[in-house]
Each structure stands twice: as C-alpha cells, then as structure tokens.
Scaffold this active site. Sequence first.
Site: not given
Ligand code: BGC
Length: 741
Positions: A285
């Site tokens: 993530d």
């Molecule tokens: C979120 C993810 C997301 C990623 C990219 C993160 O902060 O937890 O779900 O895919 O950002 O935007």
Amino acid sequence: MRITLVAIVALMAYAVNAQANPSTINSKIDQLLSAMTLEEKAGQLNQYSGYEIVTGDIDQSKMDYRKTMVAKGLVGSVLNVLGTEDTLKAQRHAIEETRLGIPLLFAFDVIHGYRTIFPIPLAESASWDLEAIERSARIAAIEASAAGQNWTFAPMIDISRDPRWGRVMEGAGEDSYLGAQIAKARVRGFQGDDLSRSDTVAATAKHFVGYGEVVAGREYNNVDISRRKLWETHLPPFKAALDQGVSTFMNAFNEFEGVPSSANNYLIGDILRGQWGFDGVLVSDWDSFGAMATSGVTADDPGAAQMALEAGSDVDMESDVFVQYLPKLVREGRVDKALLDAAVRRVLRMKFELGLFDDPYKYIDAEREKRLILAPEHRQAARDMARKSIVLLKNDGKLLPISKEIKNLAVIGPLANDQYHMNGFWRGKGQAQDVVTLLDGIKAKVSEQTKVRFTEGSDLEQRNHKKLRKAVKLAKKSDLVILAVGEDADKTGESASRTNIKLYPAQQELIQAIYKTGTPVVMVLMNGRPLAIEWSAANLPAIVKGWFLGSETGNALADVLFGDYNPSGKLTMTVPRNVGQVPIFYNHKRVSRPFDATDRWNSKYIDQSNKPLYPFGFGLSYTEFAYSPVKLSTNNIDFDNTLTASVTVTNTGKRFGEEVVQLYIQDLVGSVVRPVKELKGFRKISLNAGESREISFEIGAKDLAFYTRDMSFKAEPGDFKLFIGSSSDDVQSADFKLTAN
Ligand code: BGC
C-alpha cells in the site's frame, strides 16, 4: 497508434501473444531477466504516483526526479497518471528512452467508476444484485481502460463492523459470505474473461488483510485479532477473489501478530503464496514499506526493503526503498538474488498477460476515450445501479411513493442540490458537474403543476439561523418536505474516522425544526457509513437511505421517491443506535449469559438496548412480501447428501416489487462457540402483485463447515437451525440434523 522505430526494435525481441502458453512467456521472461541489471530489476518493482490524486504525502519537487527514473528504466509501474495524453507520454518514455523498453503498468483506484460514477461500493452491496455489481465494475473498467489504465486498485474487500472507520464506504459491509460473492462479481467485472483485452483491467484484492479491524475504528491504527477471526471473517473474500482469478493483491497498512502485513510471513508466505499458491503480483500500500521503520519493526529503510521482499511482496508503491536499496542488498549478499528475480518475474508476467509486450499502447486510444467516457449507456447503468442501492428504512402510513401531482413540494437540506458530495469518496475522475442533484431529479419527475421550492436549511456542519428560518417558513407552506441530510463525502473514506456517528448538530436541529412544523417529512440520508439516527427513526415518518449515489443521484432518488422504481435494497451493515454499541453485527457469537430483560447479570447495556437501530439484511419495499413456513425435504442429512429448504414468498401488496430472500444457518453445538446465525445464501427475486414463488436452497455439509477447535475446516455432526426471511431479524425457522456417515 504510432509507434516509433526504436520502440518497435526494442519490443520485437519480447513480443509474444498474451494468450501464448506459459512456457513461451516464461522463456521470454528468462531472456529479459538475463539482460537486466540489478538496478533495472529493482526498477520493475518500483511504483510512483503521478501528480493528480494522492493519498499520502508527495513532494512535488520530486516530479522531475521521477521522470528521470522512468527514463532510466527504474520504474515499472505508475499510479494516478490518467488519460490518454499523459499515459502516452509516460509510456513513450518507458519504451523509447529506456535501455530495454519495458512497458509501464498504469494503475488507478477505480473504486466505483472512472468518470461515470456509480454508487459507493457499500451502497452497491445493498443491492444484493451480483449482476448489477459486476456490470458496474465492467463499465468502470471500460472507461478506465479507454483512458489508458490497465490496473485498478480495486476491489476493496475488507470486512468491517465499525462505522467509525471511514473506509467502510469502500467495502461490501460486515458479512464474509456476501462479501465473498461481491468480491467475485467485482473481479469478474474488472477483468472480464480475458485480461489481454484492451477493455479489461487487472484487479487488486485489497487490503491483505485485517485492515477493517483497526482498533476503535481509528484509521491506520493497529489491529489485534486472533488467527481464528482472521480465517473466519477476513480471509473468505480474499480467497473468493483468488478463486475468481484476481490478478493482484495489495498489502494492508496494519500489522498482524505484531508484523506489518507488507512483510508478514504468515499472511504472505504461509497463506497467500503457500496454502493458496498465489503467484501473481503483490503490491504494497502507499508507502507501507517505508512505514515499517516508523512502526519500529526495523531500524531503517534497507531493513524494510529486505523484510518486504523476503516475505513475498513485489511492488513498492511510493516508498522508494526497493529501488534504492535492493541492488546493494543483493550485491552484499544480504538478500537472495533469486527472490528479486521471482518478484520481477511476477511483474513481467503481468505485463505479458495484459498484452503490453505485444502493444504497449493498446490501452491508449484517444478515440475510445472520447467515445466511451460518460457514454449514455454508462449513465443509464449508473442510474439503474443507484436505484438498486437505495434502502427504504421507514415508510409510515405509506407516505412514499409521493404523487407526481403533489402541489407544493419543499426540497430542503444542505445536500439537496449538491453535486460535489454525491460522487462520494474515491470518486475516480468523476466531476461534480456530471452529477444530477436530487433537486434536479425531482424537478424532472414531477408534473407541470407541481411547485418545487428549494432551500438549504443549514450548512453541512455549521449552524445557520437565517437558512434555518427560511426552511421552516418554506416547510410551513408546503404539502411535503423532502429533507436531504448527511455527511461530507470527504469525511468518509480513507483517513476519515469519526468518534461520533450522528448527524452534525446543525442538521439535527434542522430536522427537528422541520418536523415541528407538522408538514410530513421524508428524510433522504446521504452518507458513507451507517449513521446513528435514533431520533429521526423514532419521529420521522419516512426515511430513505440514499448514500452517495454518483452521477445519477437525483434521477435514481426521484425514481424511488415518486414510485417509478420500487426500492429493494437491504442493509449490508448493521445500523447502531449509538456509537457505544459498535462493533455491532448480526452474526455475533453466542454468549454464556445471553440477554434476559428480567435478570441483571447477563450480557447487556444498562443504558441502551442490545438491538441495533436497523439490522443487517433490512430494507422495506412499497409492496409487502409474505413468507410461508419453511419446508425441508428431510430433516436429517449425512455428509454425502443434501436437503432442500423452501419457502413460498408472496407479493401481498398492490405493486410489482423485488425481494432479497435470505438464508441463515445456526449450528447449535460446536467444538467452538458458534454464531447466532450466519448468512449462507440469498436470492433476489421479483414478483408481480399477488404473485407467489417457491424459493429453494440446497444445503449440504459443505455449507455447515467452519474452523473447528483444531482449526480444520469441516462440518461437525449435530443439530442445526435454518432460517429464511427478509432480514437477519425477520425469519421463519426449521430444524435439521447432520449425522456422521
Ligand atoms: C490506499 C489504497 C490505495 C492507494 C493508492 C492508499 O492510501 O490505502 O487503498 O490503493 O492509497 O491510491
């Protein structure tokens, strides 16, 4: 699409049909791997965000550095680079300016639509309509892929029972069985049946795993759950996504048993890559590798890179630690080169499967982008999905549907004429200007004689006495008030936890002031999480849960409010009476001292009921459905045969309607404490007025299996109760026995 000569020469060596057999792809990957430096390999695992939409800190001054990294072949994928113009530029860099010309992957959070925005996923789940949900994801993929994207960070399939957590809006609610069905539907929608088609995108099962259990619902907090809870509640949707062929997984921010998910050997090594045999890409993530040093499980970033790679994670979103440190760690013999190769192999295989080595520009087609984005048929599907997502919570005296001939209609509320919030959080490339507001939807629906008057009544959060007075005046001279209240969309979703899940005081004041005028009120709730609306539930005659419904908000709501569509949504997350009941969910386990109103010493609150405001599975219709007693084909089965449970459902009202017939089972005695009931099946049916239909479910030992005392997954012989009904709290029951063979 014009491809330059350099690009063609670079790619020719590796071009292979995406449908080619795995050994051809593997030998191409071998060739590539043998040509790559350690830096280029780490580069394939490196993912940067573009500039548009960010969910973490991003240093704009680093954009130039990032571009040079792309040109050096030190970036394998990007997120948030959107539209054919920008994706073309970036892909050209990768193809024409890097030594090996390996194409980039383009990822984006296409959570509930790309530009045509569908209802937030929690709302969609309330439709219990798997086909419609699949279609929603399909359209999102069609639009996103027409705008250059080939990878979506969706579906989010975290189970959560805590409405304080903002991200509940992104999931499918509290139930693992329903969550698993919906996970499959979304994966099918995004990926279609052929990932190499230019209108499909690779899906991501996220966040692996347990994120929905952040302590006290506070975003990015720790998670402390047992392995049993992990297996019983959180893993089923992920396993379902895997079985559906999901292309990638994403790590979660949280730890499990003290180890960050991104580097957790049990989660990744033992479960995902081990028992489940997943050999696709596992992406971090946002900065979740970089965050490891912050949480103190490693002293520094090289340590984080090593832990993440060794655990089996592949792609580093935004923390830079792989590309910065892996080459050195391999050279120093601290990290096994074979692990790096394995991760790069997975990324390259994904690129082959998407067909990017055949044609790196296949998703980048300006004509398709122009034609498909916001296509009328997409908006039509969004309207249909939105109508299906609406849940009718209360309708005393059949106040709804409203006659289109009504004379004086007041539309009041800070969200009644709002475009911005209706797209919800994670609104992709959705634009406020595309949204049909509730007010516009109503105006388009009513007769020419109807006078529709609108006033805001309050700000979203701030009290505004002038607006309030105006609203009261308007309510007094109207025949009916439609009152649109709810949340600020940006206060739902990621990093938007709340300790108070009531309506903002300014809105509560507005509701009570309008109620006092005596004019009948229909409350339309626009929200991203279950809200504790105890006062409204007790006092207002009609309540419609209208969520954030996306581009077609107003049309869909007007369809329901004026009876062109008979609501059929059912809650997939329990609505608590107050935040003190949280977490509250229907399939809780039995307790040793169950509720008993006459006795002090049992499991209850002294200041509030144990019961929720609205239970899981609940939702009204403009018609009524009667359920016959449950019939069982037999009440004794063994492990080899099944029984059929049937009910006859009759539409006893005066109009066509849809109903979600729900099947629950309770295991009366188990080697571990068992839930009071668990959803095991459902059917969404439609019935004309007066029509009856027999609905049957087949039940066998596999439906009764659970993680027993030694954690083996099997059914145990004994007595069971089966329930069929219209909500988790409104069922007919029957008993049966499972005997050992
Ligand atoms: C979120 C993810 C997301 C990623 C990219 C993160 O902060 O937890 O779900 O895919 O950002 O935007």
